[in-house]
Design a protein around this motif. Sequence first.
Motif, PDB file in Angstrom:
ATOM      1  N   CYS A  16       0.832  -1.206   0.000  1.00 50.76           N
ATOM      2  CA  CYS A  16       0.000   0.000   0.000  1.00 50.76           C
ATOM      3  C   CYS A  16       0.867   1.256   0.000  1.00 50.76           C
ATOM      4  N   GLU A  17       1.933   1.228   0.769  1.00 47.63           N
ATOM      5  CA  GLU A  17       2.848   2.373   0.839  1.00 47.63           C
ATOM      6  C   GLU A  17       3.506   2.625  -0.515  1.00 47.63           C
ATOM      7  N   SER A  18       3.845   1.566  -1.226  1.00 47.86           N
ATOM      8  CA  SER A  18       4.486   1.757  -2.527  1.00 47.86           C
ATOM      9  C   SER A  18       3.506   2.293  -3.570  1.00 47.86           C
ATOM     10  N   LEU A  19       2.215   1.976  -3.417  1.00 45.34           N
ATOM     11  CA  LEU A  19       1.210   2.432  -4.382  1.00 45.34           C
ATOM     12  C   LEU A  19       0.636   3.807  -4.046  1.00 45.34           C
ATOM     13  N   ALA A  20       0.601   4.159  -2.771  1.00 52.29           N
ATOM     14  CA  ALA A  20       0.064   5.459  -2.340  1.00 52.29           C
ATOM     15  C   ALA A  20       0.881   5.992  -1.168  1.00 52.29           C
ATOM     16  N   PRO A  21       2.123   6.407  -1.441  1.00 48.33           N
ATOM     17  CA  PRO A  21       3.030   6.799  -0.356  1.00 48.33           C
ATOM     18  C   PRO A  21       2.606   8.045   0.413  1.00 48.33           C
ATOM     19  N   ASP A  22       1.728   8.865  -0.165  1.00 48.86           N
ATOM     20  CA  ASP A  22       1.261  10.053   0.554  1.00 48.86           C
ATOM     21  C   ASP A  22       0.171   9.715   1.567  1.00 48.86           C
ATOM     22  N   VAL A  23      -0.350   8.500   1.507  1.00 48.82           N
ATOM     23  CA  VAL A  23      -1.475   8.105   2.357  1.00 48.82           C
ATOM     24  C   VAL A  23      -1.082   7.013   3.355  1.00 48.82           C
ATOM     25  N   PHE A  24      -0.241   6.075   2.924  1.00 44.38           N
ATOM     26  CA  PHE A  24       0.139   4.932   3.755  1.00 44.38           C
ATOM     27  C   PHE A  24       1.630   4.984   4.085  1.00 44.38           C
ATOM     28  N   ASP A  28       8.720   2.152  11.671  1.00 43.39           N
ATOM     29  CA  ASP A  28       9.890   1.342  12.029  1.00 43.39           C
ATOM     30  C   ASP A  28       9.525   0.061  12.776  1.00 43.39           C
ATOM     31  N   ASP A  29       8.335   0.036  13.359  1.00 43.50           N
ATOM     32  CA  ASP A  29       7.869  -1.156  14.067  1.00 43.50           C
ATOM     33  C   ASP A  29       7.102  -2.110  13.154  1.00 43.50           C
ATOM     34  N   GLY A  30       7.005  -1.759  11.857  1.00 44.26           N
ATOM     35  CA  GLY A  30       6.289  -2.595  10.906  1.00 44.26           C
ATOM     36  C   GLY A  30       4.790  -2.429  10.946  1.00 44.26           C
ATOM     37  N   GLU A  31       4.323  -1.341  11.564  1.00 44.50           N
ATOM     38  CA  GLU A  31       2.895  -1.080  11.673  1.00 44.50           C
ATOM     39  C   GLU A  31       2.458  -0.058  10.639  1.00 44.50           C
ATOM     40  N   LEU A  32       1.260  -0.231  10.137  1.00 42.35           N
ATOM     41  CA  LEU A  32       0.707   0.684   9.142  1.00 42.35           C
ATOM     42  C   LEU A  32       0.203   1.959   9.798  1.00 42.35           C
ATOM     43  N   VAL A  33       0.646   3.085   9.258  1.00 40.60           N
ATOM     44  CA  VAL A  33       0.160   4.402   9.646  1.00 40.60           C
ATOM     45  C   VAL A  33      -0.526   4.960   8.408  1.00 40.60           C
ATOM     46  N   LEU A  34      -1.764   5.453   8.558  1.00 44.44           N
ATOM     47  CA  LEU A  34      -2.468   5.933   7.386  1.00 44.44           C
ATOM     48  C   LEU A  34      -3.282   7.161   7.705  1.00 44.44           C
ATOM     49  N   GLU A  47      -7.312   3.388  -4.180  1.00 40.81           N
ATOM     50  CA  GLU A  47      -8.046   2.229  -4.686  1.00 40.81           C
ATOM     51  C   GLU A  47      -7.085   1.128  -5.144  1.00 40.81           C
ATOM     52  N   ALA A  48      -5.985   1.512  -5.782  1.00 39.11           N
ATOM     53  CA  ALA A  48      -4.976   0.534  -6.204  1.00 39.11           C
ATOM     54  C   ALA A  48      -4.343  -0.139  -4.989  1.00 39.11           C
ATOM     55  N   ALA A  49      -4.082   0.628  -3.945  1.00 39.95           N
ATOM     56  CA  ALA A  49      -3.490   0.070  -2.729  1.00 39.95           C
ATOM     57  C   ALA A  49      -4.456  -0.893  -2.039  1.00 39.95           C
ATOM     58  N   VAL A  50      -5.724  -0.519  -1.983  1.00 37.03           N
ATOM     59  CA  VAL A  50      -6.726  -1.380  -1.351  1.00 37.03           C
ATOM     60  C   VAL A  50      -6.862  -2.689  -2.123  1.00 37.03           C
ATOM     61  N   SER A  51      -6.959  -2.595  -3.429  1.00 35.17           N
ATOM     62  CA  SER A  51      -7.119  -3.818  -4.226  1.00 35.17           C
ATOM     63  C   SER A  51      -5.827  -4.632  -4.284  1.00 35.17           C
ATOM     64  N   GLY A  52      -4.684  -3.990  -4.067  1.00 38.12           N
ATOM     65  CA  GLY A  52      -3.403  -4.686  -4.112  1.00 38.12           C
ATOM     66  C   GLY A  52      -2.972  -5.297  -2.790  1.00 38.12           C
ATOM     67  N   CYS A  53      -3.744  -5.072  -1.743  1.00 40.15           N
ATOM     68  CA  CYS A  53      -3.381  -5.612  -0.427  1.00 40.15           C
ATOM     69  C   CYS A  53      -3.563  -7.133  -0.433  1.00 40.15           C
ATOM     70  N   PRO A  54      -2.469  -7.889  -0.260  1.00 38.18           N
ATOM     71  CA  PRO A  54      -2.575  -9.345  -0.347  1.00 38.18           C
ATOM     72  C   PRO A  54      -3.349  -9.991   0.801  1.00 38.18           C
ATOM     73  N   THR A  55      -3.476  -9.290   1.916  1.00 41.45           N
ATOM     74  CA  THR A  55      -4.212  -9.850   3.052  1.00 41.45           C
ATOM     75  C   THR A  55      -5.632  -9.304   3.156  1.00 41.45           C
TER      76      THR A  55
END
Length: 63
Positions: A16-24, A28-34, A47-55
């Motif tokens: 998600c970070e790679s697809l929408a770096p301004d949002v996700f 450093d702890d491996g946790e998502l900040v959005l 939308e690309a990040a949401v659909s690309g999330c493998p989990t």
Amino acid sequence: MRITVDRNKCTGLGICESLAPDVFEINDDGELVLTAEVPDGQLDDVEAAVSGCPTEALRLEQS
């Protein structure tokens, strides 16, 4: 539009970070900040990040 995350499903891969770096961001702890609300002009990237999330941890909802 509002972004929600199921923290039980999120593994912090960072797709998600790679697809929408301004949002996700994976901190450093491996946790998502959005940003809860989709910023103007970012809907396609989010939308690309949401659909690309493998989990399938991310969702978009009407706010």
